[in-house]
Motif scaffolding. Structure first.
Motif, PDB file in Angstrom:
ATOM      1  N   PRO A  27       0.805  -1.221   0.000  1.00 27.50           N
ATOM      2  CA  PRO A  27       0.000   0.000   0.000  1.00 27.50           C
ATOM      3  C   PRO A  27       0.844   1.280   0.000  1.00 27.50           C
ATOM      4  O   PRO A  27       1.931   1.299   0.578  1.00 27.50           O
ATOM      5  CB  PRO A  27      -0.794  -0.115   1.311  1.00 27.50           C
ATOM      6  CG  PRO A  27       0.024  -0.998   2.191  1.00 27.50           C
ATOM      7  CD  PRO A  27       0.810  -1.904   1.308  1.00 27.50           C
ATOM      8  N   GLU A  31      -3.049   4.267   1.789  1.00 25.79           N
ATOM      9  CA  GLU A  31      -3.763   3.065   1.333  1.00 25.79           C
ATOM     10  C   GLU A  31      -3.612   1.910   2.323  1.00 25.79           C
ATOM     11  O   GLU A  31      -2.780   1.948   3.222  1.00 25.79           O
ATOM     12  CB  GLU A  31      -3.195   2.620  -0.023  1.00 25.79           C
ATOM     13  CG  GLU A  31      -3.488   3.603  -1.137  1.00 25.79           C
ATOM     14  CD  GLU A  31      -2.835   3.192  -2.459  1.00 25.79           C
ATOM     15  OE1 GLU A  31      -3.391   3.546  -3.501  1.00 25.79           O
ATOM     16  OE2 GLU A  31      -1.772   2.534  -2.439  1.00 25.79           O
ATOM     17  N   THR A  74      -0.751  -1.501   6.101  1.00 31.05           N
ATOM     18  CA  THR A  74      -1.221  -0.143   5.786  1.00 31.05           C
ATOM     19  C   THR A  74      -0.045   0.771   5.477  1.00 31.05           C
ATOM     20  O   THR A  74       1.091   0.498   5.870  1.00 31.05           O
ATOM     21  CB  THR A  74      -1.985   0.505   6.969  1.00 31.05           C
ATOM     22  OG1 THR A  74      -1.022   0.906   7.947  1.00 31.05           O
ATOM     23  CG2 THR A  74      -2.994  -0.424   7.587  1.00 31.05           C
ATOM     24  N   VAL A 127      -5.383  -3.536  -2.977  1.00 32.71           N
ATOM     25  CA  VAL A 127      -4.941  -2.295  -2.328  1.00 32.71           C
ATOM     26  C   VAL A 127      -5.965  -1.222  -2.662  1.00 32.71           C
ATOM     27  O   VAL A 127      -6.329  -1.042  -3.832  1.00 32.71           O
ATOM     28  CB  VAL A 127      -3.545  -1.862  -2.830  1.00 32.71           C
ATOM     29  CG1 VAL A 127      -3.223  -0.435  -2.382  1.00 32.71           C
ATOM     30  CG2 VAL A 127      -2.474  -2.819  -2.312  1.00 32.71           C
ATOM     31  N   VAL A 128      -6.493  -0.565  -1.613  1.00 35.33           N
ATOM     32  CA  VAL A 128      -7.480   0.505  -1.814  1.00 35.33           C
ATOM     33  C   VAL A 128      -7.145   1.686  -0.909  1.00 35.33           C
ATOM     34  O   VAL A 128      -6.444   1.514   0.094  1.00 35.33           O
ATOM     35  CB  VAL A 128      -8.932   0.041  -1.501  1.00 35.33           C
ATOM     36  CG1 VAL A 128      -9.422  -0.977  -2.500  1.00 35.33           C
ATOM     37  CG2 VAL A 128      -9.064  -0.473  -0.080  1.00 35.33           C
ATOM     38  N   PRO A 129      -7.668   2.882  -1.240  1.00 42.59           N
ATOM     39  CA  PRO A 129      -7.500   4.003  -0.317  1.00 42.59           C
ATOM     40  C   PRO A 129      -8.166   3.685   1.021  1.00 42.59           C
ATOM     41  O   PRO A 129      -9.209   3.021   1.050  1.00 42.59           O
ATOM     42  CB  PRO A 129      -8.246   5.157  -1.013  1.00 42.59           C
ATOM     43  CG  PRO A 129      -8.366   4.748  -2.444  1.00 42.59           C
ATOM     44  CD  PRO A 129      -8.429   3.252  -2.441  1.00 42.59           C
TER      45      PRO A 129
END
Ligand SMILES: [Zn+2]
Ligand SMILES: [Zn+2]
Length: 357
Positions: A27, A31, A74, A127-129
């Protein structure tokens, strides 16, 4: 030791989805890396795959936007999320543009939708915000007996009608018609009922109607056996019997079909609200001036702002909205078979694909 990371990619319309091994994802500062528990198969995924509806991100692309899982790593600005169970919003707004600041997150021009703008949830990891994630209290979840994978349908199938119900202002004593009660519509019926509405479910499939009969709907009607005029008369008779208004009906169009949209529009009465929740590329012929003559309104909604997710999750955790009876889990490795079955209408519930970790 982390398990192998893979995603299933769509390479071209209708071509078999292919499994691709990933180099280890990591990330960025804002993210999170999520180990996916489950990802729901939505009507829109089938639209991209079978009907050639274009994704914002070019192909190859991993579809899937109904994601739940555990945060396993994270970035430096997202440490709070470490080890948490989460639901990922189907539409992730940026959180700081003009639209976001004014509470209009669903029209954020910088929004990211997994499986459309970025790689989606038919994968072991994503992986995302961190912005907009919905935290799940796992102890409470365990007490309910609901799987984290089952909660994936909150992203979209539950929250989209939730946002529609909030926007339409459903309140105690409203007569609510839900047209199309498979998937999203089944949840729309339960949510409208939880808001105090008296729900009439309309569909062309008796099995789907039977599934919502004890679960949100006070009356079920098969539209196949009725002209639009007869359908409206049947609902009016029910309203009279229950002492409900003959005006201001709130109509959720969830079928995403031409016939369904025509039916829904024909039910508009004085002060009605037509909530367009389902999607189709088809066009229908309507007299738009009916909105004027009836002082009615038609509203759409794209996804749901992340700030409403905890309230929608609450309805599920306290049992007012049931997800498990409407979900069937399958291994992610069977994605091609499940897409075909969903497309053929051969599944009873909403499919959730579960990766093996
Ligand atoms: Zn969807
Ligand atoms: Zn924004």
């Amino acid at each position: 030791m982390r398990g192998e990371q893979v995603r299933w990619m769509m390479t071209a319309r209708g071509e078999p989805l292919v499994q691709v091994k990933l180099d280890t994802l990591s990330p960025g500062p804002d993210e999170v890396l999520i180990e996916i528990a489950g990802c729901g198969v939505c009507h829109s995924d089938l639209g991209y795959y079978y009907d050639g509806i274009r994704t914002m991100h070019g192909l190859p692309l991993t579809l899937g936007h109904e994601i739940s899982g555990h945060v396993i790593e994270t970035g430096g600005n997202a440490l709070w999320w470490v080890d948490r169970a989460v639901v990922v919003p189907a539409v992730i707004p940026c959180g700081h543009c003009d639209a976001c600041r004014r509470g209009k997150a669903t029209i954020c021009p910088h929004q990211k939708m997994p499986g459309n703008d970025i790689h989606g949830g038919f994968a072991t990891h994503i992986v995302v915000p961190a912005h907009g994630l919905c935290a799940v209290d796992e102890r409470r979840l365990a007490a309910t007996g609901i799987d984290l994978a089952d909660l994936s349908v909150i992203a979209d199938a539950v929250t989209t009608p939730y946002q529609a119900a909030v926007q339409a202002g459903v309140t105690a004593g409203d007569l609510v018609v839900v047209n199309g009660v498979g998937g999203v519509g089944g949840y729309a019926a339960q949510i409208a009922s939880a808001f105090g509405g008296v729900v009439v479910a309309v569909d062309v499939n008796d099995d789907k109607l039977a599934a919502v009969a004890g679960q949100g709907a006070a009356l079920t009607l098969n539209a196949k056996e009725k002209t639009p005029r007869d359908l409206k008369a049947a609902i009016a008779a029910f309203a009279k019997e229950r002492g409900l208004r003959q005006s201001e009906w709130i109509i959720f169009e969830c079928s995403g079909t031409r016939a369904g949209q025509e039916t829904a529009f024909s039910l508009i009465n004085h002060g009605a609200t037509l909530a367009v929740v389902g999607f189709t590329m088809d066009k229908i012929e309507i007299r738009l001036s009916n909105l004027m003559a009836f002082h009615a309104r038609a509203v759409g909604n794209w996804g749901c702002p992340p700030e409403l997710y905890p309230q929608a999750l609450e309805l599920v955790l306290d049992g007012r909205v049931k997800v498990t009876p409407f979900v069937e889990k399958h291994p992610l490795s069977e994605i091609n078979r499940i897409f075909a079955a969903a497309h053929a209408g051969a599944l009873k519930g909403r499919a959730v694909l579960v990766p093996t970790h």
